[in-house]
Design a protein around this motif. Structure first.
Motif, PDB file in Angstrom:
ATOM      1  N   ARG A 122       0.834  -1.209   0.000  1.00  0.00           N
ATOM      2  CA  ARG A 122       0.000   0.000   0.000  1.00  0.00           C
ATOM      3  C   ARG A 122       0.864   1.253   0.000  1.00  0.00           C
ATOM      4  O   ARG A 122       0.616   2.202  -0.753  1.00  0.00           O
ATOM      5  CB  ARG A 122      -0.906  -0.013   1.234  1.00  0.00           C
ATOM      6  CG  ARG A 122      -1.852   1.197   1.320  1.00  0.00           C
ATOM      7  CD  ARG A 122      -2.336   1.419   2.739  1.00  0.00           C
ATOM      8  NE  ARG A 122      -1.231   1.755   3.638  1.00  0.00           N
ATOM      9  CZ  ARG A 122      -0.661   2.941   3.709  1.00  0.00           C
ATOM     10  NH1 ARG A 122      -1.071   3.944   2.945  1.00  0.00           N
ATOM     11  NH2 ARG A 122       0.347   3.163   4.544  1.00  0.00           N
ATOM     12  N   LYS A 123       1.903   1.256   0.833  1.00  0.00           N
ATOM     13  CA  LYS A 123       2.759   2.435   0.940  1.00  0.00           C
ATOM     14  C   LYS A 123       3.529   2.679  -0.361  1.00  0.00           C
ATOM     15  O   LYS A 123       3.667   3.825  -0.806  1.00  0.00           O
ATOM     16  CB  LYS A 123       3.738   2.261   2.100  1.00  0.00           C
ATOM     17  CG  LYS A 123       4.575   3.502   2.402  1.00  0.00           C
ATOM     18  CD  LYS A 123       5.428   3.291   3.637  1.00  0.00           C
ATOM     19  CE  LYS A 123       6.155   4.585   4.015  1.00  0.00           C
ATOM     20  NZ  LYS A 123       6.989   5.103   2.889  1.00  0.00           N
ATOM     21  N   ALA A 124       4.025   1.586  -0.967  1.00  0.00           N
ATOM     22  CA  ALA A 124       4.787   1.743  -2.208  1.00  0.00           C
ATOM     23  C   ALA A 124       3.930   2.369  -3.303  1.00  0.00           C
ATOM     24  O   ALA A 124       4.389   3.240  -4.054  1.00  0.00           O
ATOM     25  CB  ALA A 124       5.324   0.383  -2.667  1.00  0.00           C
ATOM     26  N   ILE A 125       2.670   1.927  -3.398  1.00  0.00           N
ATOM     27  CA  ILE A 125       1.777   2.429  -4.446  1.00  0.00           C
ATOM     28  C   ILE A 125       1.387   3.885  -4.186  1.00  0.00           C
ATOM     29  O   ILE A 125       1.452   4.734  -5.073  1.00  0.00           O
ATOM     30  CB  ILE A 125       0.526   1.545  -4.536  1.00  0.00           C
ATOM     31  CG1 ILE A 125       0.918   0.164  -5.069  1.00  0.00           C
ATOM     32  CG2 ILE A 125      -0.537   2.174  -5.428  1.00  0.00           C
ATOM     33  CD1 ILE A 125      -0.167  -0.864  -4.919  1.00  0.00           C
ATOM     34  N   THR A 126       0.972   4.182  -2.967  1.00  0.00           N
ATOM     35  CA  THR A 126       0.514   5.549  -2.673  1.00  0.00           C
ATOM     36  C   THR A 126       1.669   6.543  -2.701  1.00  0.00           C
ATOM     37  O   THR A 126       1.470   7.722  -3.041  1.00  0.00           O
ATOM     38  CB  THR A 126      -0.191   5.605  -1.308  1.00  0.00           C
ATOM     39  OG1 THR A 126       0.674   5.096  -0.286  1.00  0.00           O
ATOM     40  CG2 THR A 126      -1.476   4.773  -1.334  1.00  0.00           C
ATOM     41  N   ASP A 127       2.883   6.112  -2.369  1.00  0.00           N
ATOM     42  CA  ASP A 127       4.026   7.028  -2.438  1.00  0.00           C
ATOM     43  C   ASP A 127       4.286   7.459  -3.877  1.00  0.00           C
ATOM     44  O   ASP A 127       4.738   8.587  -4.129  1.00  0.00           O
ATOM     45  CB  ASP A 127       5.280   6.366  -1.863  1.00  0.00           C
ATOM     46  CG  ASP A 127       5.263   6.309  -0.338  1.00  0.00           C
ATOM     47  OD1 ASP A 127       4.360   6.923   0.258  1.00  0.00           O
ATOM     48  OD2 ASP A 127       6.145   5.645   0.237  1.00  0.00           O
ATOM     49  N   VAL A 128       3.999   6.557  -4.835  1.00  0.00           N
ATOM     50  CA  VAL A 128       4.198   6.889  -6.246  1.00  0.00           C
ATOM     51  C   VAL A 128       3.066   7.766  -6.755  1.00  0.00           C
ATOM     52  O   VAL A 128       3.289   8.789  -7.421  1.00  0.00           O
ATOM     53  CB  VAL A 128       4.300   5.608  -7.097  1.00  0.00           C
ATOM     54  CG1 VAL A 128       4.251   5.943  -8.590  1.00  0.00           C
ATOM     55  CG2 VAL A 128       5.576   4.863  -6.766  1.00  0.00           C
ATOM     56  N   LEU A 129       1.827   7.386  -6.453  1.00  0.00           N
ATOM     57  CA  LEU A 129       0.666   8.064  -7.041  1.00  0.00           C
ATOM     58  C   LEU A 129       0.289   9.341  -6.304  1.00  0.00           C
ATOM     59  O   LEU A 129      -0.232  10.282  -6.918  1.00  0.00           O
ATOM     60  CB  LEU A 129      -0.531   7.108  -7.066  1.00  0.00           C
ATOM     61  CG  LEU A 129      -0.360   5.844  -7.923  1.00  0.00           C
ATOM     62  CD1 LEU A 129      -1.604   4.970  -7.828  1.00  0.00           C
ATOM     63  CD2 LEU A 129      -0.073   6.208  -9.369  1.00  0.00           C
ATOM     64  N   VAL A 130       0.513   9.362  -4.997  1.00  0.00           N
ATOM     65  CA  VAL A 130       0.122  10.538  -4.201  1.00  0.00           C
ATOM     66  C   VAL A 130       1.284  10.898  -3.282  1.00  0.00           C
ATOM     67  O   VAL A 130       1.308  10.533  -2.093  1.00  0.00           O
ATOM     68  CB  VAL A 130      -1.149  10.246  -3.360  1.00  0.00           C
ATOM     69  CG1 VAL A 130      -1.636  11.538  -2.692  1.00  0.00           C
ATOM     70  CG2 VAL A 130      -2.249   9.655  -4.219  1.00  0.00           C
ATOM     71  N   PRO A 131       2.295  11.577  -3.810  1.00  0.00           N
ATOM     72  CA  PRO A 131       3.444  11.936  -2.975  1.00  0.00           C
ATOM     73  C   PRO A 131       3.070  12.789  -1.771  1.00  0.00           C
ATOM     74  O   PRO A 131       3.704  12.718  -0.713  1.00  0.00           O
ATOM     75  CB  PRO A 131       4.352  12.704  -3.939  1.00  0.00           C
ATOM     76  CG  PRO A 131       3.921  12.266  -5.303  1.00  0.00           C
ATOM     77  CD  PRO A 131       2.441  12.033  -5.186  1.00  0.00           C
ATOM     78  N   ALA A 132       2.031  13.606  -1.917  1.00  0.00           N
ATOM     79  CA  ALA A 132       1.637  14.485  -0.812  1.00  0.00           C
ATOM     80  C   ALA A 132       1.010  13.669   0.321  1.00  0.00           C
ATOM     81  O   ALA A 132       0.471  12.582   0.111  1.00  0.00           O
ATOM     82  CB  ALA A 132       0.648  15.532  -1.314  1.00  0.00           C
ATOM     83  N   PRO A 187      -4.313  11.666   3.239  1.00  0.00           N
ATOM     84  CA  PRO A 187      -4.878  10.329   3.480  1.00  0.00           C
ATOM     85  C   PRO A 187      -6.051   9.990   2.570  1.00  0.00           C
ATOM     86  O   PRO A 187      -6.154   8.848   2.090  1.00  0.00           O
ATOM     87  CB  PRO A 187      -5.322  10.402   4.953  1.00  0.00           C
ATOM     88  CG  PRO A 187      -4.450  11.446   5.560  1.00  0.00           C
ATOM     89  CD  PRO A 187      -4.242  12.461   4.483  1.00  0.00           C
ATOM     90  N   GLU A 188      -6.938  10.955   2.319  1.00  0.00           N
ATOM     91  CA  GLU A 188      -8.097  10.663   1.482  1.00  0.00           C
ATOM     92  C   GLU A 188      -7.688  10.399   0.039  1.00  0.00           C
ATOM     93  O   GLU A 188      -8.241   9.522  -0.628  1.00  0.00           O
ATOM     94  CB  GLU A 188      -9.101  11.825   1.549  1.00  0.00           C
ATOM     95  CG  GLU A 188      -9.807  11.948   2.895  1.00  0.00           C
ATOM     96  CD  GLU A 188     -10.506  10.648   3.292  1.00  0.00           C
ATOM     97  OE1 GLU A 188     -11.174  10.045   2.426  1.00  0.00           O
ATOM     98  OE2 GLU A 188     -10.382  10.254   4.463  1.00  0.00           O
ATOM     99  N   MET A 189      -6.720  11.170  -0.455  1.00  0.00           N
ATOM    100  CA  MET A 189      -6.227  10.938  -1.812  1.00  0.00           C
ATOM    101  C   MET A 189      -5.517   9.595  -1.918  1.00  0.00           C
ATOM    102  O   MET A 189      -5.615   8.903  -2.934  1.00  0.00           O
ATOM    103  CB  MET A 189      -5.282  12.070  -2.231  1.00  0.00           C
ATOM    104  CG  MET A 189      -5.979  13.386  -2.527  1.00  0.00           C
ATOM    105  SD  MET A 189      -7.052  13.247  -4.001  1.00  0.00           S
ATOM    106  CE  MET A 189      -5.820  12.978  -5.282  1.00  0.00           C
ATOM    107  N   LYS A 190      -4.824   9.224  -0.860  1.00  0.00           N
ATOM    108  CA  LYS A 190      -4.148   7.924  -0.868  1.00  0.00           C
ATOM    109  C   LYS A 190      -5.172   6.781  -0.901  1.00  0.00           C
ATOM    110  O   LYS A 190      -4.998   5.786  -1.622  1.00  0.00           O
ATOM    111  CB  LYS A 190      -3.231   7.796   0.347  1.00  0.00           C
ATOM    112  CG  LYS A 190      -1.989   8.681   0.281  1.00  0.00           C
ATOM    113  CD  LYS A 190      -1.095   8.485   1.488  1.00  0.00           C
ATOM    114  CE  LYS A 190       0.131   9.401   1.435  1.00  0.00           C
ATOM    115  NZ  LYS A 190       1.061   9.058   0.349  1.00  0.00           N
ATOM    116  N   LYS A 191      -6.260   6.917  -0.138  1.00  0.00           N
ATOM    117  CA  LYS A 191      -7.329   5.916  -0.187  1.00  0.00           C
ATOM    118  C   LYS A 191      -7.935   5.850  -1.581  1.00  0.00           C
ATOM    119  O   LYS A 191      -8.198   4.761  -2.108  1.00  0.00           O
ATOM    120  CB  LYS A 191      -8.418   6.254   0.848  1.00  0.00           C
ATOM    121  CG  LYS A 191      -8.032   5.998   2.285  1.00  0.00           C
ATOM    122  CD  LYS A 191      -9.210   6.307   3.200  1.00  0.00           C
ATOM    123  CE  LYS A 191      -8.852   6.050   4.653  1.00  0.00           C
ATOM    124  NZ  LYS A 191     -10.005   6.320   5.557  1.00  0.00           N
ATOM    125  N   SER A 192      -8.162   7.010  -2.163  1.00  0.00           N
ATOM    126  CA  SER A 192      -8.755   7.065  -3.488  1.00  0.00           C
ATOM    127  C   SER A 192      -7.854   6.400  -4.523  1.00  0.00           C
ATOM    128  O   SER A 192      -8.334   5.720  -5.440  1.00  0.00           O
ATOM    129  CB  SER A 192      -9.009   8.526  -3.876  1.00  0.00           C
ATOM    130  OG  SER A 192      -9.564   8.606  -5.164  1.00  0.00           O
TER     131      SER A 192
END
Length: 402
Positions: A82-92, A95-100
């Protein structure tokens, strides 16, 4: 209900292709390289499925399916995934954008997984809007996996992903749990050679009973309190079985059994557990880690564990099953299993893998895996004979059979 094993193999292959499609979608979206390690279809109790997820954090999506295939698909990333994916797609740090982002990625990946099934059936499978799931252990499992009395056919894919910024490999799991009516339609035998699902359930449960006897033998001989945590019956391509065991180092025994069932049984302890077993069995210090004394102790234990394990099969099948003297092994799991699968591959391209995990409930680290590979034709024949000769046993509690 009876199922066509050849149809089950076909759907296993479709699930593998679907996992590759999902992995490719992940790579395209994030730049994370991926590799499908193994895809299998397992018959297991919902309790055992729940145990696999206990103690870990997951995030992903749950999608209800309707149409030709009805059921629930779950795609779950472990915490590092989860962290690897969200770090790429949502660097900021949003939390809500990371869930999205997890929801969007999960939806695209699951669609690729399901589309292959729809194409094969030339039918429509409707994927309902995804629901974001996040939680510890069983919080992310399909709703049908909460019924402790139920057996489930679960299509599972394990995909390894790696990224330069991640120190350890990360993975995700795709679970597809079809409704029983869907199974009946999809796997309906086209000939008289179908296998009774009830018989498979009994065989799976009596295998767990045998593993529990083996665990009791470990406890009685070593004083280490053990219990069987997982037992499942999986249909796996022969070439994938070494990957099922992985690259962890093990020590233990391998033996061949023959009779109404022919095949192989591997009893594998991780290295610390193997050392703990030997220390409890050999009341003296030795200069060698796995010398003749240590090997002899593990062989003796393996012989007793195997007898308790195989005798349960023989009792239910009302036939004799013998086993050869145990052979000591010490290597990575995939290397231990490769010679066994090479023998099975001479006659089969898929195999039924019976996998039981024995662990301790105490603070002491202890893990033992029992992996049985009966030859498929023998298992099918034995189940058919059980259907004819002992049909009253198909829907009873396996405890009543011993």
């Amino acid at each position: 209900m009876e199922i066509d094993i050849h149809a089950l193999e076909t759907y296993q292959e479709l699930a593998h292709d679907g996992a590759r499609s999902a992995a490719a979608s992940l790579s395209q979206l994030t730049g994370i390289s991926t590799h499908v390690q193994v895809t299998d279809v397992s018959l297991m109790s919902s309790t055992d499925l729940q145990y696999e997820f206990i103690g870990n954090e997951f995030a992903g999506v749950s999608i209800d399916l309707s149409g030709e295939i009805e059921g629930e698909a779950v795609l779950a990333f472990d915490e590092s995934g989860r962290k690897a994916i969200t770090d790429v797609l949502v660097p900021a740090d949003d939390p809500e954008m990371k869930k999205s982002s997890i929801k969007e990625v999960g939806n695209i990946m699951t669609s690729g997984f399901v589309d292959g099934w729809a194409n094969h059936l030339s039918a429509k499978i409707k994927s309902h809007p995804p629901t974001y799931i996040e939680g510890s252990g069983t919080d992310v499992l399909p709703k049908s996996a909460t019924d402790s009395e139920k057996h489930l056919f679960v299509f599972r894919s394990r995909v390894e992903a790696s990224k330069d910024s991640v120190n350890e490999p990360v993975d995700f799991r795709i679970l597809l749990v079809p409704e029983s009516d869907t199974l009946a339609r999809a796997f309906e035998p086209q000939t008289e050679d179908g296998i009774s699902v009830e018989k498979l359930e009994v065989f799976n449960d009596m295998t767990k009973e045998g593993a529990e006897k083996a665990a009791a033998n470990i406890t009685s001989m070593t004083g280490i309190e053990t219990a069987v945590n997982i037992s499942r019956l999986s249909l796996v391509p022969i070439e994938d079985i070494p990957a099922e065991v992985g690259h962890k180092r093990y020590v233990g025994t391998v033996m061949e059994f023959e009779g109404v069932l022919d095949g192989y049984l591997a009893i594998l302890f991780d290295q610390p557990s193997g050392r703990a077993v030997v220390d409890s069995l050999v009341p003296m210090e030795t200069d060698e880690q796995w010398g003749d004394i240590e090997q002899g102790a593990l062989k003796e234990l393996g012989n007793i564990m195997t007898s308790g394990f195989v005798d349960g099969w023989a009792n239910v099948l009302n036939a004799e099953i013998k086993h050869t003297p145990p052979q000591f092994v010490a290597d990575v799991g995939s290397s231990i299993m490769s010679p066994i699968t090479a023998q099975i591959a001479r006659t089969d391209d898929h195999a039924f893998l019976l996998d039981s995990s024995i662990e301790t409930n105490s603070d002491q680290v202890f893990t033992c895996q029992m992996l049985a590979l009966p030859r498929r034709a023998d298992l099918e024949r034995a189940l058919e004979e059980l259907l004819v000769e002992n049909s009253q046993n198909t829907r009873v509690d396996p405890d009543d059979l011993f």
